[in-house]
Design a protein around this motif. Sequence first.
Motif, short mmCIF file in Angstrom:
data_model
loop_
_atom_site.label_atom_id
_atom_site.label_comp_id
_atom_site.label_asym_id
_atom_site.label_seq_id
_atom_site.Cartn_x
_atom_site.Cartn_y
_atom_site.Cartn_z
N GLU A 1 0.80 -1.20 -0.06
CA GLU A 1 -0.02 -0.08 -0.10
C GLU A 1 0.64 1.15 -0.03
O GLU A 1 0.72 2.27 -0.89
N ARG A 2 1.90 1.28 0.90
CA ARG A 2 2.76 2.45 1.08
C ARG A 2 3.44 2.68 -0.28
O ARG A 2 3.25 3.93 -1.15
N CYS A 3 3.90 1.69 -0.95
CA CYS A 3 4.70 2.04 -2.34
C CYS A 3 3.81 2.12 -3.47
O CYS A 3 4.15 3.06 -4.43
N ALA A 4 2.74 1.61 -3.38
CA ALA A 4 1.58 1.93 -4.56
C ALA A 4 1.12 3.27 -4.55
O ALA A 4 1.19 3.85 -5.65
N LYS A 5 1.41 3.91 -3.31
CA LYS A 5 1.12 5.47 -3.39
C LYS A 5 2.00 6.30 -3.74
O LYS A 5 2.08 7.16 -4.37
N ASN A 6 3.26 5.83 -3.59
CA ASN A 6 4.61 6.44 -3.73
C ASN A 6 4.74 6.29 -5.29
O ASN A 6 5.62 7.32 -5.83
N ALA B 1 3.29 7.20 -7.57
CA ALA B 1 2.23 8.26 -8.28
C ALA B 1 3.17 9.08 -9.64
O ALA B 1 2.54 9.36 -10.55
N CYS C 1 -5.43 1.73 -5.89
CA CYS C 1 -4.80 3.03 -6.07
C CYS C 1 -5.06 3.37 -7.55
O CYS C 1 -5.18 4.56 -7.69
N TRP C 2 -4.71 2.39 -8.42
CA TRP C 2 -4.47 2.69 -9.71
C TRP C 2 -5.41 2.01 -10.71
O TRP C 2 -5.43 2.25 -11.95
#
Length: 314
Positions: free
Chosen positions: A83-88, A90, A115-116
């Motif tokens: 989750e953290r890296c999926a947001k990062n 961007a 996220c995407w």
Amino acid sequence: MQIAVMGAGAVGGYFGAKLAAASHEVIFIARGDHLKAMRRGGLRVNSPAGDLLIQDAVFTDEPTAPRGPADLILFCVKSYDTERCAKNIAPLVGDNTLILSLQNGVDNADRIAQCWHESRTLAGVVYLGAQVSAPGVIRHSSGGRIVFGPLSASLTPSMQAAEQVFRSAGIPCEATAEIRRAQWKKLLWNAPFCAIACLTRTTVKEIVESESLRKVAVDCMAEVREAASRRGVVLEPELIEETLAFSRTLGDFKPSMLQDLEAQKPLEYEAFNGILVEMLEAAGQDAPINRVFSGMLKHLDNKVRQDPSRQKFL
């Protein structure tokens, strides 16, 4: 093609190096001593198929690309960082970016898609024997195949284009509409062998040659089959013996989670065992083998996480 590798450890580093060697523009995103070593001397892959040294690439700890959004992102972080890296990522994502999860487990791509969106997210299964043997160095011992596909829709031209990119780099691959089944078949191996190897400090060879450990592995696989059926995936009973037969070919191989434990890194037990407990208990069924595995691995994992000096993971 501009390709970003989010998490350039053994999996991301190996496939990223193959793509870079085939003249694709690759951005390796890593951190710690591994990143420092790559910035100094490049990324080295030692392999029986031929060594590689990648120096003409971007090595960074920031998910940014020199020419705007990436065409393809290989998402290779550990499951607990999804989750953290999926947001990062961007800054790397544009309208036509494909995100391919090359992670263990059966639900990471779904979490990325939250996220995407499913339309740009692919799930992948990797068959690779490799490890980071030293900062900046990956030792490849066997395999190197990728199977990938969409989460719900049928194959698209962009996915088929990604398949051609891998093939152009000498990476065996297959685009399939049945990626869910491929994920569960791999979990049929990961759930028992990673857990047993960590808890008993044994190699795959020792597990399959031990009557008692082999029986525990089979009992664990029965729980995997039951959980898969709850998700609409049928794993035939004969796959258990096929999985054991495959394991006998691996020799003294150490599963990835045992490698992590020996390197004092956090463990992916939730993606391998905890998820099975959750699924079966939600259906009113017990998962005694995976419940014990999960509880014991949680204890080992906590010992790592409570000591910040030991957290070297990407």
